[in-house]
Design a protein around this motif. Structure first.
Motif, PDB file in Angstrom:
ATOM      1  N   VAL A  71      36.231  52.802  40.212  1.00 21.00           N
ATOM      2  CA  VAL A  71      36.989  52.503  39.076  1.00 21.00           C
ATOM      3  C   VAL A  71      35.990  52.109  37.944  1.00 21.00           C
ATOM      4  CG1 VAL A  71      38.128  50.421  38.090  1.00 21.00           C
ATOM      5  CG2 VAL A  71      38.696  51.094  40.465  1.00 21.00           C
ATOM      6  N   PHE A  72      36.400  52.771  36.853  1.00 25.69           N
ATOM      7  CA  PHE A  72      35.732  52.640  35.383  1.00 25.69           C
ATOM      8  C   PHE A  72      36.484  51.530  35.016  1.00 25.69           C
ATOM      9  CE2 PHE A  72      35.548  53.454  30.926  1.00 25.69           C
ATOM     10  CZ  PHE A  72      34.194  52.969  30.728  1.00 25.69           C
ATOM     11  N   TRP A  73      35.782  50.161  34.643  1.00 25.66           N
ATOM     12  CA  TRP A  73      36.360  48.944  34.200  1.00 25.66           C
ATOM     13  C   TRP A  73      35.845  48.783  32.796  1.00 25.66           C
ATOM     14  CZ3 TRP A  73      40.336  46.176  35.489  1.00 25.66           C
ATOM     15  CH2 TRP A  73      40.603  44.877  35.041  1.00 25.66           C
ATOM     16  N   VAL A  74      36.958  48.580  31.850  1.00 28.40           N
ATOM     17  CA  VAL A  74      36.882  48.013  30.463  1.00 28.40           C
ATOM     18  C   VAL A  74      37.655  46.777  30.396  1.00 28.40           C
ATOM     19  CG1 VAL A  74      36.741  48.592  28.283  1.00 28.40           C
ATOM     20  CG2 VAL A  74      36.018  50.357  29.765  1.00 28.40           C
ATOM     21  N   VAL A  75      37.363  45.872  29.699  1.00 30.99           N
ATOM     22  CA  VAL A  75      38.151  44.727  29.333  1.00 30.99           C
ATOM     23  C   VAL A  75      38.572  44.842  27.849  1.00 30.99           C
ATOM     24  CG1 VAL A  75      38.531  42.233  28.808  1.00 30.99           C
ATOM     25  CG2 VAL A  75      37.442  42.906  30.867  1.00 30.99           C
ATOM     26  N   TYR A  88      37.849  37.364  29.501  1.00 33.35           N
ATOM     27  CA  TYR A  88      37.116  38.323  30.342  1.00 33.35           C
ATOM     28  C   TYR A  88      37.337  38.070  31.860  1.00 33.35           C
ATOM     29  CZ  TYR A  88      34.482  40.218  26.233  1.00 33.35           C
ATOM     30  OH  TYR A  88      34.208  40.942  25.075  1.00 33.35           O
ATOM     31  N   ARG A  89      36.778  36.808  32.021  1.00 28.34           N
ATOM     32  CA  ARG A  89      37.011  36.595  33.606  1.00 28.34           C
ATOM     33  C   ARG A  89      38.518  36.492  34.072  1.00 28.34           C
ATOM     34  NH1 ARG A  89      33.837  32.384  36.829  1.00 28.34           N
ATOM     35  NH2 ARG A  89      34.647  31.011  35.230  1.00 28.34           N
ATOM     36  N   PHE A  91      41.097  38.066  32.646  1.00 31.54           N
ATOM     37  CA  PHE A  91      41.672  39.441  32.536  1.00 31.54           C
ATOM     38  C   PHE A  91      41.054  40.202  34.091  1.00 31.54           C
ATOM     39  CE2 PHE A  91      42.201  43.774  31.496  1.00 31.54           C
ATOM     40  CZ  PHE A  91      43.213  43.795  30.671  1.00 31.54           C
ATOM     41  N   THR A  92      39.942  39.933  34.323  1.00 31.09           N
ATOM     42  CA  THR A  92      39.371  40.882  35.349  1.00 31.09           C
ATOM     43  C   THR A  92      39.799  40.201  36.772  1.00 31.09           C
ATOM     44  OG1 THR A  92      37.601  41.167  34.061  1.00 31.09           O
ATOM     45  CG2 THR A  92      37.274  41.596  36.384  1.00 31.09           C
ATOM     46  N   ARG A  93      40.392  38.798  36.862  1.00 26.35           N
ATOM     47  CA  ARG A  93      40.510  38.313  38.202  1.00 26.35           C
ATOM     48  C   ARG A  93      41.324  39.061  39.222  1.00 26.35           C
ATOM     49  NH1 ARG A  93      40.627  33.563  36.297  1.00 26.35           N
ATOM     50  NH2 ARG A  93      38.432  33.253  36.575  1.00 26.35           N
ATOM     51  N   ALA A  94      42.371  39.624  38.924  1.00 26.52           N
ATOM     52  CA  ALA A  94      43.579  40.154  39.702  1.00 26.52           C
ATOM     53  C   ALA A  94      42.924  41.827  39.964  1.00 26.52           C
ATOM     54  CB  ALA A  94      44.741  40.692  38.956  1.00 26.52           C
ATOM     55  N   ALA A  95      41.955  42.478  39.193  1.00 27.20           N
ATOM     56  CA  ALA A  95      41.263  43.544  39.683  1.00 27.20           C
ATOM     57  C   ALA A  95      40.339  43.276  40.831  1.00 27.20           C
ATOM     58  CB  ALA A  95      40.721  44.374  38.458  1.00 27.20           C
ATOM     59  N   ALA A  96      39.412  42.179  40.465  1.00 24.40           N
ATOM     60  CA  ALA A  96      38.360  41.854  41.318  1.00 24.40           C
ATOM     61  C   ALA A  96      39.049  41.547  42.925  1.00 24.40           C
ATOM     62  CB  ALA A  96      37.819  40.558  41.106  1.00 24.40           C
ATOM     63  N   THR A 127      28.171  36.594  26.521  1.00 28.11           N
ATOM     64  CA  THR A 127      27.986  35.465  27.635  1.00 28.11           C
ATOM     65  C   THR A 127      29.275  35.741  28.484  1.00 28.11           C
ATOM     66  OG1 THR A 127      26.842  34.028  26.285  1.00 28.11           O
ATOM     67  CG2 THR A 127      28.065  33.059  28.251  1.00 28.11           C
ATOM     68  N   ALA A 128      30.463  35.685  27.846  1.00 26.85           N
ATOM     69  CA  ALA A 128      31.838  36.053  28.550  1.00 26.85           C
ATOM     70  C   ALA A 128      31.705  37.241  29.292  1.00 26.85           C
ATOM     71  CB  ALA A 128      32.980  36.157  27.740  1.00 26.85           C
ATOM     72  N   SER A 129      30.950  38.381  28.795  1.00 26.44           N
ATOM     73  CA  SER A 129      31.023  39.743  29.459  1.00 26.44           C
ATOM     74  C   SER A 129      29.837  39.640  30.738  1.00 26.44           C
ATOM     75  CB  SER A 129      30.736  40.767  28.454  1.00 26.44           C
ATOM     76  OG  SER A 129      30.351  41.954  29.074  1.00 26.44           O
ATOM     77  N   LEU A 130      28.994  38.815  30.529  1.00 27.47           N
ATOM     78  CA  LEU A 130      28.102  38.797  31.664  1.00 27.47           C
ATOM     79  C   LEU A 130      28.670  37.814  32.891  1.00 27.47           C
ATOM     80  CD1 LEU A 130      24.737  38.055  29.861  1.00 27.47           C
ATOM     81  CD2 LEU A 130      25.603  40.268  30.853  1.00 27.47           C
ATOM     82  N   ALA A 131      29.628  36.751  32.303  1.00 28.41           N
ATOM     83  CA  ALA A 131      30.437  36.267  33.382  1.00 28.41           C
ATOM     84  C   ALA A 131      31.185  37.019  34.292  1.00 28.41           C
ATOM     85  CB  ALA A 131      30.873  35.032  32.979  1.00 28.41           C
ATOM     86  N   MET A 132      31.734  38.158  33.443  1.00 23.97           N
ATOM     87  CA  MET A 132      32.463  39.150  34.159  1.00 23.97           C
ATOM     88  C   MET A 132      32.017  39.663  35.030  1.00 23.97           C
ATOM     89  SD  MET A 132      34.505  42.489  32.302  1.00 23.97           S
ATOM     90  CE  MET A 132      32.671  43.072  32.378  1.00 23.97           C
ATOM     91  N   ASP A 133      31.093  40.381  34.745  1.00 21.03           N
ATOM     92  CA  ASP A 133      29.788  41.131  35.661  1.00 21.03           C
ATOM     93  C   ASP A 133      29.614  40.457  36.849  1.00 21.03           C
ATOM     94  OD1 ASP A 133      29.836  43.023  33.696  1.00 21.03           O
ATOM     95  OD2 ASP A 133      27.716  42.322  32.996  1.00 21.03           O
TER      96      ASP A 133
END
Length: 300
Positions: A71-75, A88-89, A91-96, A127-133
């Motif tokens: 998967v190529f992932w972009v928020v 960030y997190r 938005f990503t939670r369901a995908a994770a 900071t939010a993006s790194l937490a998503m990582d």
């Protein structure tokens, strides 16, 4: 099968184009998640599997990740999000969760420089993006975060000011040199990782651009390429906040932008040593000649 999110976005569209070019030889099946399939060019729609909707939606990612290997992932930016954590997190939670459920093995995400720096914890959007990582890495997939500085392509938002007033703005000191990358180099790095999935574990892949440049350097090069004087005008962080909120940007996102730009001034993007692998291929002069100048000339 590779799933591409944001296939009509700046980076996502370039990733998709590269993968389509390689498809005849790579044999990769491609699937995209897109809110409005009509925004995909007709030739593209005929060559990819399309899952309509938002990739924050659990039902959408459940359909999209079935049978997927990578998967190529972009928020996408959410200027009205009530908090950066939700943007960030959240938005990503369901995908994770869906990565694990469907056995996705490899994920490549668009993120930012700054991990490990003294300002990483107070850098707003970064900071939010790194937490998503971290959220993605904790699922156990092989994950590579594309660690990016500011984009050269951000200047396209100031085309009229550059053409009509000969001015572009930012918030950093005029002589502060920092990395800057072309989105096409970021897309190329992503496509390479998606096609050659021999890598394992988690980590970051910096895309720094060929050299550090200051706003004064950018102004000089733009002036030379456009054959007209262009100068840099520094904007205060408070003026940046006022401008953002004046254009309808929500308080959380505006504060995140201000905090990110303050952190960049304090060294957020300075912690990674440039290597031949992280330098990319597009110089700022080349980008100006091939992207900025045609865009300026195309203005009505």
């Amino acid at each position: 099968m590779i799933v591409i999110t944001t296939p009509t976005g700046d980076i996502g569209s370039q990733v998709l184009t590269t993968l389509l070019k390689s498809a005849p030889s790579s044999g990769e099946e491609l699937r995209v998640i897109v809110r409005d399939p009509a925004k995909l060019p007709a030739p593209v729609r005929d060559r990819v599997d399309i899952v309509p909707g938002s990739h924050a939606d659990p039902e959408v990612v459940d359909r999209a990740f079935t049978g997927a290997d990578a998967v190529f992932w972009v928020v996408p930016p959410d200027a009205q999000a009530p908090s950066l954590d939700l943007a960030y997190r959240g938005f990503t939670r369901a995908a994770a969760q869906a990565f694990t459920t469907h056995g996705v093995t490899h994920v490549v995400g668009v993120s930012a420089l700054g991990r490990g720096t003294a300002v990483a914890g107070r850098a707003g959007l970064v900071t939010a993006s790194l937490a998503m990582d971290d959220l993605i890495a904790d699922t156990g997939v092989a994950y590579r975060a594309l660690a990016n500085p500011s984009f050269m392509d951000n200047l396209l938002r100031q085309l009229r000011s550059i053409r009509d007033q000969g001015v572009f703005t930012d918030t950093v000191a005029a002589d502060r040199a920092a990395p800057t990358a072309a989105t096409r180099d970021i897309a190329a790095a992503a496509a390479g990782l998606l096609l050659d999935r021999s890598w394992t574990g988690t980590g970051s892949v910096p895309v720094l651009g060929p050299q550090d440049l200051s706003p004064n350097d950018l102004a000089r090069i733009m002036s030379e390429v456009l054959d007209t004087p262009v100068r840099y005008q520094r904007q205060s962080l408070e003026d940046l906040r006022t401008s953002l909120t004046g254009h309808g940007i929500g308080e959380a996102f505006a504060q995140g932008m201000v905090d990110m730009m303050r952190a960049k001034e304090e060294g957020l993007d300075d912690g990674v040593r440039r290597t031949p692998q992280s330098a990319g291929t597009t110089t700022f002069r080349q980008w100006c000649e091939e992207v900025l100048k045609p865009a300026v000339l195309a203005l009505d």
